[in-house]
Design an enzyme around this catalytic site. Sequence first.
Site, PDB file in Angstrom:
ATOM      1  N   GLU A  33       0.854  -1.195   0.000  1.00 41.99           N
ATOM      2  CA  GLU A  33       0.000   0.000   0.000  1.00 41.99           C
ATOM      3  C   GLU A  33       0.890   1.246   0.000  1.00 41.99           C
ATOM      4  OE1 GLU A  33      -3.224   1.197  -0.050  1.00 41.99           O
ATOM      5  OE2 GLU A  33      -2.294   3.146   0.385  1.00 41.99           O
ATOM      6  N   GLN A  34       0.535   2.220  -0.834  1.00 43.26           N
ATOM      7  CA  GLN A  34       1.401   3.403  -0.956  1.00 43.26           C
ATOM      8  C   GLN A  34       1.428   4.263   0.314  1.00 43.26           C
ATOM      9  OE1 GLN A  34      -0.028   5.893  -4.146  1.00 43.26           O
ATOM     10  NE2 GLN A  34      -2.024   6.229  -3.234  1.00 43.26           N
ATOM     11  N   ARG A 107     -16.413   4.352   6.955  1.00 39.28           N
ATOM     12  CA  ARG A 107     -15.453   3.638   6.088  1.00 39.28           C
ATOM     13  C   ARG A 107     -14.193   3.229   6.845  1.00 39.28           C
ATOM     14  NH1 ARG A 107     -16.954   5.012   0.446  1.00 39.28           N
ATOM     15  NH2 ARG A 107     -15.032   4.035  -0.158  1.00 39.28           N
ATOM     16  N   TYR A 213     -27.685   8.373   5.999  1.00 40.85           N
ATOM     17  CA  TYR A 213     -27.883   7.197   6.851  1.00 40.85           C
ATOM     18  C   TYR A 213     -26.915   7.279   8.029  1.00 40.85           C
ATOM     19  CZ  TYR A 213     -24.042   5.503   3.791  1.00 40.85           C
ATOM     20  OH  TYR A 213     -22.889   5.371   3.044  1.00 40.85           O
ATOM     21  N   ASP A 291     -11.992  -0.791  -8.100  1.00 40.46           N
ATOM     22  CA  ASP A 291     -12.035   0.447  -8.884  1.00 40.46           C
ATOM     23  C   ASP A 291     -10.924   0.511  -9.932  1.00 40.46           C
ATOM     24  OD1 ASP A 291     -14.202   1.235  -7.429  1.00 40.46           O
ATOM     25  OD2 ASP A 291     -13.334   3.119  -6.709  1.00 40.46           O
TER      26      ASP A 291
HETATM   27  C1  LIG Z   1     -19.448   9.214  -2.804  1.00 36.43           C
HETATM   28  C2  LIG Z   1     -19.181   7.737  -2.848  1.00 36.43           C
HETATM   29  C3  LIG Z   1     -19.997   6.860  -2.151  1.00 36.43           C
HETATM   30  C4  LIG Z   1     -19.794   5.474  -2.250  1.00 36.43           C
HETATM   31  N1  LIG Z   1     -20.626   4.633  -1.556  1.00 36.43           N
HETATM   32  C5  LIG Z   1     -20.461   3.291  -1.676  1.00 36.43           C
HETATM   33  C6  LIG Z   1     -21.321   2.396  -0.962  1.00 36.43           C
HETATM   34  O1  LIG Z   1     -22.200   2.832  -0.217  1.00 36.43           O
HETATM   35  N2  LIG Z   1     -21.134   1.051  -1.118  1.00 36.43           N
HETATM   36  C7  LIG Z   1     -20.144   0.536  -1.921  1.00 36.43           C
HETATM   37  O2  LIG Z   1     -20.021  -0.691  -2.030  1.00 36.43           O
HETATM   38  N3  LIG Z   1     -19.301   1.374  -2.600  1.00 36.43           N
HETATM   39  C8  LIG Z   1     -19.435   2.718  -2.490  1.00 36.43           C
HETATM   40  N4  LIG Z   1     -18.590   3.566  -3.143  1.00 36.43           N
HETATM   41  C9  LIG Z   1     -17.520   2.988  -3.993  1.00 36.43           C
HETATM   42  C10 LIG Z   1     -16.336   2.524  -3.161  1.00 36.43           C
HETATM   43  O3  LIG Z   1     -15.893   3.555  -2.329  1.00 36.43           O
HETATM   44  C11 LIG Z   1     -15.213   2.075  -4.057  1.00 36.43           C
HETATM   45  O4  LIG Z   1     -15.702   1.297  -5.111  1.00 36.43           O
HETATM   46  C12 LIG Z   1     -14.202   1.250  -3.262  1.00 36.43           C
HETATM   47  O5  LIG Z   1     -13.647   2.012  -2.227  1.00 36.43           O
HETATM   48  C13 LIG Z   1     -13.109   0.745  -4.189  1.00 36.43           C
HETATM   49  O6  LIG Z   1     -12.170   0.027  -3.431  1.00 36.43           O
HETATM   50  P1  LIG Z   1     -10.769  -0.331  -4.063  1.00 36.43           P
HETATM   51  O7  LIG Z   1     -10.033  -1.057  -2.986  1.00 36.43           O
HETATM   52  O8  LIG Z   1     -10.948  -0.968  -5.384  1.00 36.43           O
HETATM   53  O9  LIG Z   1     -10.067   1.072  -4.352  1.00 36.43           O
HETATM   54  P2  LIG Z   1      -9.612   2.209  -3.340  1.00 36.43           P
HETATM   55  O10 LIG Z   1     -10.523   2.316  -2.191  1.00 36.43           O
HETATM   56  O11 LIG Z   1      -9.372   3.422  -4.157  1.00 36.43           O
HETATM   57  O12 LIG Z   1      -8.227   1.677  -2.767  1.00 36.43           O
HETATM   58  C14 LIG Z   1      -7.055   1.690  -3.560  1.00 36.43           C
HETATM   59  C15 LIG Z   1      -5.844   1.642  -2.632  1.00 36.43           C
HETATM   60  O13 LIG Z   1      -4.674   1.532  -3.412  1.00 36.43           O
HETATM   61  C16 LIG Z   1      -3.701   2.436  -2.938  1.00 36.43           C
HETATM   62  N5  LIG Z   1      -2.849   2.765  -4.073  1.00 36.43           N
HETATM   63  C17 LIG Z   1      -3.151   3.557  -5.132  1.00 36.43           C
HETATM   64  N6  LIG Z   1      -2.119   3.590  -6.003  1.00 36.43           N
HETATM   65  C18 LIG Z   1      -1.167   2.794  -5.479  1.00 36.43           C
HETATM   66  C19 LIG Z   1       0.133   2.398  -5.932  1.00 36.43           C
HETATM   67  N7  LIG Z   1       0.631   2.860  -7.091  1.00 36.43           N
HETATM   68  N8  LIG Z   1       0.874   1.558  -5.155  1.00 36.43           N
HETATM   69  C20 LIG Z   1       0.361   1.075  -3.969  1.00 36.43           C
HETATM   70  N9  LIG Z   1      -0.854   1.425  -3.498  1.00 36.43           N
HETATM   71  C21 LIG Z   1      -1.615   2.267  -4.260  1.00 36.43           C
HETATM   72  C22 LIG Z   1      -4.503   3.615  -2.402  1.00 36.43           C
HETATM   73  O14 LIG Z   1      -3.761   4.375  -1.462  1.00 36.43           O
HETATM   74  C23 LIG Z   1      -5.687   2.902  -1.782  1.00 36.43           C
HETATM   75  O15 LIG Z   1      -5.433   2.534  -0.458  1.00 36.43           O
HETATM   76  C24 LIG Z   1     -18.746   4.955  -3.053  1.00 36.43           C
HETATM   77  C25 LIG Z   1     -17.896   5.834  -3.736  1.00 36.43           C
HETATM   78  C26 LIG Z   1     -18.104   7.218  -3.631  1.00 36.43           C
HETATM   79  C27 LIG Z   1     -17.179   8.137  -4.378  1.00 36.43           C
END
Ligand SMILES: Cc1cc2nc3c(=O)[nH]c(=O)nc-3n(C[C@H](O)[C@H](O)[C@H](O)COP(=O)(O)OP(=O)(O)OC[C@H]3O[C@@H](n4cnc5c(N)ncnc54)[C@H](O)[C@@H]3O)c2cc1C
Length: 397
Positions: A33-34, A107, A213, A291
């Site tokens: 993790e960065q 979160r 909520y 994502d």
């Molecule tokens: C307003 C809003 C409301 C939302 N509500 C919901 C909800 O109610 N329910 C739901 O299921 N989803 C919800 N989402 C979507 C959800 O937040 C995301 O889909 C989810 O957090 C994605 O998780 P992830 O681990 O794929 O990515 P991220 O949470 O973006 O995590 C990526 C991680 O990778 C790290 N990283 C990035 N680049 C590097 C690198 N080069 N090297 C090492 N580490 C790196 C980052 O620091 C981060 O910790 C919402 C989103 C928004 C914007």
Amino acid sequence: MNGLKVTVVGGGIGGTAAALALLRAGCDVHVYEQVVNKTEVGAGIQLSPNATRLLHRYGLADALRNRAVRPLGIEIRRWDDGRILGREDLGDAAENAYGAPYYHFHRADLLSVLTAALPAERLHGGRRCIDVSQTATGARAVFDDGSVIDSDVVVGADGIHSAVRKSLFGDERPRFSGNVAYRGLAPVERLAHLNLKHQTTNWMGPGGHFVHYFVSGGRYMNFVAVTEQDNWDRESWNDRGDIAEAKRYYSGWHPQVHEILGAVDETFKWALFDRTPLASWSVGRVTLLGDACHPMLPYLAQGAAQSIEDGATLARCLTDIASSDVERALVTYETWRKPRTAAIQLAARGNSTSFHLPDGAEQQKRDAQMAAWSGLSPRRASIFGFDAERLETAEFV
Ligand SMILES: Cc1cc2nc3c(=O)[nH]c(=O)nc-3n(C[C@H](O)[C@H](O)[C@H](O)COP(=O)(O)OP(=O)(O)OC[C@H]3O[C@@H](n4cnc5c(N)ncnc54)[C@H](O)[C@@H]3O)c2cc1C
């Protein structure tokens, strides 16, 4: 342990949940993790039964229950007079139907439950991945501190601006949706006079919607106030917001919306991006999840849930296989995950239109459909009822 060595880039919700699934599948997994001490933004998140059932299998049921709010239902209200347009049950009804609860979290609470379940020596903070490549027998991740990790598989769980995705498929920016969300957390004592129920409330009106909520065991009211704005010209994609500015977007909306907006000390402003579904998620022994490959608008509350599903399916595909079978397993993973996540991405995008309809014929048609809702929503059954570990019997979508 089958000895498959897996490198997960990114320690967010998707990466940590995937690591738990991969550990359970016997993989030797490490997360890079960065951020040195990763935490989450001060906002809420909804987690539906398709995700909580997986986290329960990872042994997290008690830890989740202790930090969650279990909402009774979802209520849709009209922007100006507050009329209830539709209602769906969650609570016991959802838990009985789907075998796992629907939860609301802060979160940071959700992420801390996931990271606490991961052995500390498997989570490496302060390691930013800058490149990935294939080797003769595996995959390589290179970090900005000069370190190089070789393993059987590399998984990019590094979010919407994924460096791993860029390394695989080139630099293609996500799509700005034209929607900007203001987010905030209000201490509940400031809103006690409103007697708000433990549910998701979604106010819909012309050019915006407003969701709120409870989180943190009911101590805070979380809101997401989505507005339509033409431009987003900042480099960063989230920023401190201005409460007065947010309130201006809700001019003429119901007083309750303004009371909640006015009850926070600060608000954060997020430009909302998504992507058109990608043609491919993997190259050789490197793949993506969450994502990094299917960012979606939050209008079905499924982004994190789908990232948790990805990790569960990926772990199933990598269970008990030889290193020489990894590329084939990643093709299977994509085959299972892409149709479902693409359908949900596009459905969430569609909601940005229907949630924001101006008053008129289309809005009346939408409201008439919602008025017919009662009990558990059959529309959500294919999302909530899905088991991402049961590949043999599941429908794709
Ligand atoms: C307003 C809003 C409301 C939302 N509500 C919901 C909800 O109610 N329910 C739901 O299921 N989803 C919800 N989402 C979507 C959800 O937040 C995301 O889909 C989810 O957090 C994605 O998780 P992830 O681990 O794929 O990515 P991220 O949470 O973006 O995590 C990526 C991680 O990778 C790290 N990283 C990035 N680049 C590097 C690198 N080069 N090297 C090492 N580490 C790196 C980052 O620091 C981060 O910790 C919402 C989103 C928004 C914007």
